[in-house]
Design a protein around this motif. Structure first.
Motif, PDB file in Angstrom:
ATOM      1  N   PHE A 116      35.058  20.803  33.659  1.00  0.00           N
ATOM      2  CA  PHE A 116      36.306  21.338  33.122  1.00  0.00           C
ATOM      3  C   PHE A 116      36.291  22.866  33.122  1.00  0.00           C
ATOM      4  O   PHE A 116      37.316  23.488  33.387  1.00  0.00           O
ATOM      5  N   ALA A 117      35.150  23.460  32.837  1.00  0.00           N
ATOM      6  CA  ALA A 117      35.048  24.925  32.850  1.00  0.00           C
ATOM      7  C   ALA A 117      35.377  25.469  34.237  1.00  0.00           C
ATOM      8  O   ALA A 117      36.096  26.473  34.359  1.00  0.00           O
ATOM      9  N   GLU A 166      31.944  18.890  30.550  1.00  0.00           N
ATOM     10  CA  GLU A 166      32.412  20.217  30.130  1.00  0.00           C
ATOM     11  C   GLU A 166      32.265  21.265  31.227  1.00  0.00           C
ATOM     12  O   GLU A 166      33.153  22.095  31.399  1.00  0.00           O
ATOM     13  N   ASP A 167      31.153  21.245  31.968  1.00  0.00           N
ATOM     14  CA  ASP A 167      30.979  22.216  33.048  1.00  0.00           C
ATOM     15  C   ASP A 167      32.028  22.020  34.142  1.00  0.00           C
ATOM     16  O   ASP A 167      32.506  22.988  34.732  1.00  0.00           O
ATOM     17  N   PRO A 193      36.888  24.286  27.706  1.00  0.00           N
ATOM     18  CA  PRO A 193      36.293  23.036  28.175  1.00  0.00           C
ATOM     19  C   PRO A 193      36.163  21.982  27.067  1.00  0.00           C
ATOM     20  O   PRO A 193      36.388  20.794  27.315  1.00  0.00           O
TER      21      PRO A 193
END
Length: 97
Positions: A41-42, A38-39, A7
């Motif tokens: 993308f994770a 980021e979450d 991420p």
């Protein structure tokens, strides 16, 4: 050979895309907003593949280029649309109750 993206790598890609498209350094995208994604993308990394991640980066950077700042919820909707566009389920197919 499978390429793995983290991420944080995706957020760097987003920062790079926004900076090169707008031809200026943008503090907000560099420090807060990109990390807030980021979450998102994770989830894309877990459910999709590298091309899905890059599609989300491209679509988010286009939003920034248009002068809008997608919220995390909007980024998640965009990511979900990328994942379902390829026919991928958003869940593991388990019990929905």
């Amino acid at each position: 050979m499978m390429i793995i993206m983290h991420p944080s790598d995706a957020t760097r890609q987003l920062r790079y895309a926004v900076t090169t498209q707008t031809d200026q350094y943008d503090y907000a995208i560099s420090h807060w907003e990109a990390n807030a994604y980021e979450d998102v993308f994770a989830d894309v990394i877990d459910s999709g593949d590298l091309s899905d991640v890059m599609s989300v980066v491209k679509r988010l950077s286009a939003e920034f280029d248009n002068g809008t700042r997608p919220s995390v919820a909007e980024a998640r909707e965009l990511a979900d649309s990328v994942l379902t566009a390829g026919g991928r389920p958003l869940t593991d197919g388990g019990d929905t109750n």
